[in-house]
Write an enzyme that holds these catalytic residues in place. Structure first.
Site, PDB file in Angstrom:
ATOM      1  N   ARG A 163       0.833  -1.218   0.000  1.00  0.00           N
ATOM      2  CA  ARG A 163       0.000   0.000   0.000  1.00  0.00           C
ATOM      3  C   ARG A 163       0.868   1.269   0.000  1.00  0.00           C
ATOM      4  NH1 ARG A 163      -3.299  -3.614  -0.553  1.00  0.00           N
ATOM      5  NH2 ARG A 163      -5.418  -3.605   0.284  1.00  0.00           N
ATOM      6  N   SER A 239     -10.829  -0.735   3.383  1.00  0.00           N
ATOM      7  CA  SER A 239     -10.018  -0.857   4.604  1.00  0.00           C
ATOM      8  C   SER A 239      -9.608   0.528   5.064  1.00  0.00           C
ATOM      9  CB  SER A 239      -8.744  -1.650   4.331  1.00  0.00           C
ATOM     10  OG  SER A 239      -9.033  -2.907   3.819  1.00  0.00           O
ATOM     11  N   GLU A 334      -5.043   3.842   6.245  1.00  0.00           N
ATOM     12  CA  GLU A 334      -4.707   3.632   4.845  1.00  0.00           C
ATOM     13  C   GLU A 334      -5.287   4.773   4.002  1.00  0.00           C
ATOM     14  OE1 GLU A 334      -6.543   1.671   1.561  1.00  0.00           O
ATOM     15  OE2 GLU A 334      -5.787  -0.207   2.399  1.00  0.00           O
TER      16      GLU A 334
HETATM   17  N1  EPU Z   1     -10.566 -10.974  10.069  1.00  0.00           N
HETATM   18  C1  EPU Z   1     -11.008 -10.834  11.377  1.00  0.00           C
HETATM   19  N2  EPU Z   1     -12.081 -10.007  11.595  1.00  0.00           N
HETATM   20  C2  EPU Z   1     -12.726  -9.375  10.586  1.00  0.00           C
HETATM   21  C3  EPU Z   1     -12.287  -9.541   9.261  1.00  0.00           C
HETATM   22  C4  EPU Z   1     -11.174 -10.356   9.019  1.00  0.00           C
HETATM   23  O1  EPU Z   1     -10.454 -11.400  12.313  1.00  0.00           O
HETATM   24  O2  EPU Z   1     -13.679  -8.633  10.880  1.00  0.00           O
HETATM   25  C5  EPU Z   1      -9.405 -11.845   9.807  1.00  0.00           C
HETATM   26  C6  EPU Z   1      -9.802 -12.976   8.872  1.00  0.00           C
HETATM   27  O3  EPU Z   1     -10.123 -14.082   9.599  1.00  0.00           O
HETATM   28  C7  EPU Z   1      -8.585 -13.172   8.012  1.00  0.00           C
HETATM   29  C8  EPU Z   1      -7.792 -11.911   8.110  1.00  0.00           C
HETATM   30  O4  EPU Z   1      -8.412 -11.106   9.109  1.00  0.00           O
HETATM   31  O5  EPU Z   1      -7.775 -14.197   8.526  1.00  0.00           O
HETATM   32  C9  EPU Z   1      -7.710 -11.204   6.785  1.00  0.00           C
HETATM   33  O6  EPU Z   1      -9.002 -10.807   6.367  1.00  0.00           O
HETATM   34  P1  EPU Z   1      -9.351 -10.463   4.843  1.00  0.00           P
HETATM   35  O7  EPU Z   1      -8.956 -11.584   3.971  1.00  0.00           O
HETATM   36  O8  EPU Z   1     -10.747  -9.972   4.784  1.00  0.00           O
HETATM   37  O9  EPU Z   1      -8.328  -9.308   4.463  1.00  0.00           O
HETATM   38  P2  EPU Z   1      -7.781  -8.009   5.225  1.00  0.00           P
HETATM   39  O10 EPU Z   1      -6.366  -8.270   5.581  1.00  0.00           O
HETATM   40  O11 EPU Z   1      -8.703  -7.583   6.320  1.00  0.00           O
HETATM   41  C10 EPU Z   1      -6.829  -7.021   3.011  1.00  0.00           C
HETATM   42  C11 EPU Z   1      -6.888  -5.724   2.266  1.00  0.00           C
HETATM   43  C12 EPU Z   1      -8.209  -5.588   1.515  1.00  0.00           C
HETATM   44  C13 EPU Z   1      -8.330  -6.768   0.564  1.00  0.00           C
HETATM   45  C14 EPU Z   1      -8.249  -8.071   1.343  1.00  0.00           C
HETATM   46  C15 EPU Z   1      -8.228  -9.290   0.469  1.00  0.00           C
HETATM   47  C16 EPU Z   1      -5.500  -4.197   3.534  1.00  0.00           C
HETATM   48  C17 EPU Z   1      -5.458  -2.992   4.418  1.00  0.00           C
HETATM   49  N3  EPU Z   1      -6.718  -4.614   3.179  1.00  0.00           N
HETATM   50  O12 EPU Z   1      -7.838  -6.961   4.028  1.00  0.00           O
HETATM   51  O13 EPU Z   1      -8.177  -4.392   0.767  1.00  0.00           O
HETATM   52  O14 EPU Z   1      -9.530  -6.729  -0.174  1.00  0.00           O
HETATM   53  O15 EPU Z   1      -7.007  -8.100   2.113  1.00  0.00           O
HETATM   54  O16 EPU Z   1      -7.004  -9.402  -0.164  1.00  0.00           O
HETATM   55  O17 EPU Z   1      -4.446  -4.724   3.157  1.00  0.00           O
HETATM   56  C18 EPU Z   1      -8.742  -2.072   0.805  1.00  0.00           C
HETATM   57  O18 EPU Z   1      -7.525  -1.853   0.712  1.00  0.00           O
HETATM   58  O19 EPU Z   1      -9.592  -1.153   0.855  1.00  0.00           O
HETATM   59  C19 EPU Z   1      -9.193  -3.451   0.881  1.00  0.00           C
HETATM   60  C20 EPU Z   1     -10.468  -3.767   1.039  1.00  0.00           C
END
Ligand code: EPU
Length: 338
Positions: A163, A239, A334
């Protein structure tokens, strides 16, 4: 001549749906009209808006907002293996993904449904479901806002990170991204290691060995739509925070205390899901006034309808403090806070 409007609401132009005013506003569809808008404006400051999907306005904007509507997708070169596209920065990112998926040009299908424009993509090296823009990136053209000259940046000079790019750091506010050139695969290999993608594909009765980039795109769209609120229904900017990267030692120490903690090792340490940290602190689905952390994805802050930018910002600060107090980890936003 570029039409400049005065004292208009930015509500339709930011996905948080915040009702802030800008002193001046111009929508541009060419580099010439952009230069003209800046040159002729009496305003001392200006800023660019693409899709308005990564910005939190905490107050009215006392300057000129330039909405980028410079569009076009052009083939630069093509052979049996690859196609190289030059895309103008006001093009919608998801529209570009759909254009490529329809033609079976692979490389960005995992980035389906990311809001915002093509110009914003390199700014923060957008990423999702195991793929980041830099994987397909060749170069970009950017306008130097002091000299009005166009400069070309390759992958190295963009200094991409998670990012991150040089345009968010050393060159912040100094360039306008005008076009982005990417190279896609005409015999694509799919990338389905992340999260639930494989599950969603097999649930549809499609064998993983047979899955196309369209199947991957459909799966990503399905997963995103199930977790991330539609800004047309509930204001948000995806995010709100970045996933923090902590040292291996710190991670192992936290693991003792919180056996459920998840971590993904990378070159800089261990990336921890901010959503998990926020959820553990009890913020998931919690509403405070007109704002809160989304019930299906704790990393997403939402506007229930009448939030002010400042209210969302205060919520963000409260969450940052809460995660700091509980885990000793500093979250970083972010989104761009204006
Ligand atoms: N999780 C929780 N609680 C929640 C949601 C998720 O504990 O409420 C845990 C899940 O169990 C999972 C982990 O967090 O193990 C990761 O969750 P997720 O796959 O939804 O991805 P994220 O790390 O929360 C990132 C990006 C997203 C992108 C997703 C999928 C960042 C800041 N965000 O989110 O990007 O869509 O991965 O690749 O890196 C954005 O940048 O606006 C965005 C949506």
């Amino acid at each position: 001549m570029t039409q400049v409007q005065h004292h208009i609401s930015l509500k339709p132009y930011n996905t948080f749906g915040l009702d802030v005013q800008t002193r001046a506003f111009a929508e541009v569809n060419s580099l010439a009209s952009l230069k003209e808008a800046i040159a002729e404006s009496p305003e001392e400051q200006f800023m660019f808006l693409g899709g308005g999907s990564n910005v939190l306005f905490c107050k009215d904007y006392e300057g000129l907002v330039i909405k980028n509507s410079i569009k076009g997708i052009h083939i630069v070169s093509e052979d049996d293996q690859h196609v190289t596209l030059k895309v103008y920065s006001g093009e919608g990112w998801h529209d570009l993904v759909m254009h490529c998926v329809e033609r079976n040009w692979g490389g960005i299908e995992n980035l389906s449904l990311i809001p915002g424009t093509v110009g914003a993509a390199p700014m923060q090296n957008i990423g999702a479901y195991g793929v980041e823009l830099e994987k397909v990136f060749i170069e970009l053209e950017a306008l130097n806002l002091h000299t009005f000259e166009l400069h070309t940046f390759n992958k190295i000079s963009c200094a991409f990170g998670y990012r991150e790019s040089v345009f968010k750091r050393q060159l912040k506010g100094q360039y306008f991204i005008y076009s982005v050139t990417i190279r896609l695969d005409k015999q694509p290999k799919i990338s389905i290691e992340y999260g639930d993608i494989q599950q969603v594909i097999t649930d549809k009765g499609i064998a993983l060995s047979e899955a196309s980039i369209k199947d991957v795109s459909d799966a990503v769209i399905q997963i995103r739509s199930s977790k991330l609120p539609d800004p047309k229904v509930l204001g948000n900017s995806g995010s709100f925070f970045k996933n923090p990267v902590i040292t291996k030692e710190k991670f192992e120490q936290l693991q003792q205390q919180y056996p459920g903690i998840k971590g993904f090792p990378n070159d800089h340490g261990v990336k921890v899901p901010a959503a998990w940290l926020i959820e553990q602190c009890g913020w998931k689905g919690k509403r405070v006034g007109e704002t809160g952390a989304h019930a299906k994805q704790a990393l997403v802050l939402v506007n229930y309808g009448n939030a002010s930018g400042n209210e969302v910002y205060q919520m963000a600060l409260t969450i940052i403090q809460s995660v700091k107090d509980t885990f000793g980890i500093q979250l970083e936003p972010e989104v761009n806070i204006i």
